[in-house]
Design an enzyme around this catalytic site. Structure first.
Site, PDB file in Angstrom:
ATOM      1  N   ASP A  48       1.050  -1.089   0.162  1.00 50.82           N
ATOM      2  CA  ASP A  48      -0.069  -0.029   0.139  1.00 50.82           C
ATOM      3  C   ASP A  48       0.748   1.326  -0.156  1.00 50.82           C
ATOM      4  O   ASP A  48       1.940   1.181   0.038  1.00 50.82           O
ATOM      5  CB  ASP A  48      -0.843  -0.019   1.124  1.00 50.82           C
ATOM      6  CG  ASP A  48      -2.020  -1.209   0.939  1.00 50.82           C
ATOM      7  OD1 ASP A  48      -2.477  -1.403   0.140  1.00 50.82           O
ATOM      8  OD2 ASP A  48      -2.269  -1.850   2.140  1.00 50.82           O
ATOM      9  N   LYS A  49       0.223   2.384  -0.149  1.00 47.03           N
ATOM     10  CA  LYS A  49       0.663   3.704  -0.119  1.00 47.03           C
ATOM     11  C   LYS A  49       1.699   3.981   1.206  1.00 47.03           C
ATOM     12  O   LYS A  49       1.121   3.686   2.339  1.00 47.03           O
ATOM     13  CB  LYS A  49      -0.287   4.708  -0.006  1.00 47.03           C
ATOM     14  CG  LYS A  49       0.431   6.080  -0.319  1.00 47.03           C
ATOM     15  CD  LYS A  49      -0.790   7.100  -0.455  1.00 47.03           C
ATOM     16  CE  LYS A  49      -0.113   8.658  -0.264  1.00 47.03           C
ATOM     17  NZ  LYS A  49      -1.096   9.757  -0.335  1.00 47.03           N
TER      18      LYS A  49
END
Length: 407
Positions: free
Chosen positions: A85-86
């Site tokens: 994820d980010k």
């Protein structure tokens, strides 16, 4: 005169562009795997998204097309090992795809079916393969670096052929009881239903998947000792397993942190793995994304034999050293400031909680509440079965609506 010259320049430019077009059917191909790392805080996650171009995969796609290693992103059979994820980083992240080759005589190198026999026979084979690592690093951002490649079989898949994934999560010691954390961490080892250690949303595929995963090993190690204040010593959690659920490591970190802070007992881990006791996840938050790194993706040695490029490896190490030095010097500046400010307000530090508050809030990614609520007293999230039932009702309503529209 000026107009004629301008037109001539345009025509020459167009001719130059046409001359650079590469006929991929006139070159052999092979499937390869690459190992690469990226600094997650610089990007919006690994996988391509419609609302941003700053994903690792988008940069990788552009690099592969620009270097003409692949002809078409959608037709190169691209696969990646683990989705991050980010904010989350990776070290030995792995991807595989069909690439242009210069060595038709090597194993698993093939031609397009459309390539004429005379083109294949007249192709001038090279002694060395394309310098994939050097080519890609020449156009990738400095926060993404390829450091190894391997020829693989045509059926190789970076995701499904991976047999071991390892994550690392680093955090300040901050007065944590590491022995309690280690005791709790050991309870994660083995094959369990980890549905209380992950995010379950209304995604149909995720609702239908198995939540059983096998954790091979978990360690909690103090990896550095601060010379002036032990709360700034660094600790590293390492978890290896067959695979992991969405946000699984970050939920594990939250639970282990509460145990190490003395808010819960190590037995909480066993309780959360017991679906009879906790049929659904109690409400608790994700830990921070920045300290998390997908550190390794493991494969059978007979499937993957990694190759490196020594000069590129040296420049990659040098680049990382510069980045490390940048953050270390900034860290030292802030340590000096913290030291001075703490001395100026020494009479108002009522407890160790005050001294370490910012460090805990960084890891837990939220303000630390003034009073703690035990897991056993928290509200529960909707169970997997409830969400499945909601999804079924939603699908039935959609089907009814479609039938009405048809009539």
């Amino acid at each position: 005169m000026g107009t004629k010259r301008a037109n001539s320049d345009v025509k020459n430019h167009e001719k130059s562009k046409k001359a650079k077009i590469l006929d991929f059917s006139a070159h052999p191909k092979r499937k390869i795997a690459i190992q690469f790392f990226y600094l997650g805080w610089e990007h919006d996650g690994l996988v391509q998204q419609p609302n941003t171009k700053n994903t690792v995969e988008h940069h990788l796609m552009e690099a592969l097309l620009k270097t003409r290693i692949v002809e078409d992103w959608l037709k190169c059979d691209f696969s990646r090992c683990g989705r991050t994820d980010k904010g989350v980083s990776a070290f030995r992240q792995t991807a595989s795809f069909v690439a242009r080759s210069t060595c038709p005589s090597e194993p698993n190198v093939f031609w397009d079916d459309s390539t004429p026999e005379d083109v294949r026979n007249s192709y001038k084979s090279k002694e060395e393969e394309l310098p994939y690592i050097k080519m890609l690093n020449g156009v990738l951002p400095k926060s993404i670096r390829v450091f190894a490649w391997a020829p693989v079989g045509q059926n190789f898949n970076a995701r499904f052929d991976c047999n071991r994934r390892t994550y690392k999560y680093s955090f300040p010691k901050a007065g944590l009881d590491l022995e309690k954390m280690r005791e709790a961490a050991q309870l994660l080892i083995g094959e369990h239903d980890f549905s209380n250690f992950c995010q379950i949303d209304m995604n149909e595929k995720r609702l239908e998947q198995s939540y059983t995963r096998k954790v091979y090993d978990v360690t909690v190690e103090q990896v550095s000792t601060h010379s002036e204040n032990d709360i700034y010593s660094m600790v590293e959690l390492t978890v290896s397993g067959s695979g992991f659920l969405w946000h699984m490591i970050r939920y594990i970190v939250t639970v282990l942190q509460e145990i190490a802070r003395g808010n819960e007992e190590p037995s909480l881990v066993s309780d959360l793995l017991n679906l009879s006791k906790y049929p659904s996840r109690p409400h608790y938050t994700l830990s921070s994304d920045t300290p998390l790194c997908l550190f390794d993706c493991g494969y059978k040695t007979e499937d993957v034999e990694w190759k490196i490029h020594e000069p590129t490896m040296k420049s990659t190490v040098s680049g990382l050293q510069k980045t490390w030095a940048t953050y270390q010097t900034r860290s030292r500046m802030m340590e000096n400031m913290i030291g001075e400010l703490t001395q100026m307000t020494s009479s108002s530090w009522d407890s160790e909680e005050d001294v370490t508050r910012g460090l805990h809030e960084f890891v837990q990614d939220r303000p630390i509440p003034t009073s703690y609520c035990k897991f056993e007293n928290r509200q529960m999230c909707e169970s997997l079965e409830v969400k499945k039932q909601k999804m079924l009702v939603k699908k039935e309503e959609k089907e009814k609506l479609e039938k009405v529209n048809e009539n």
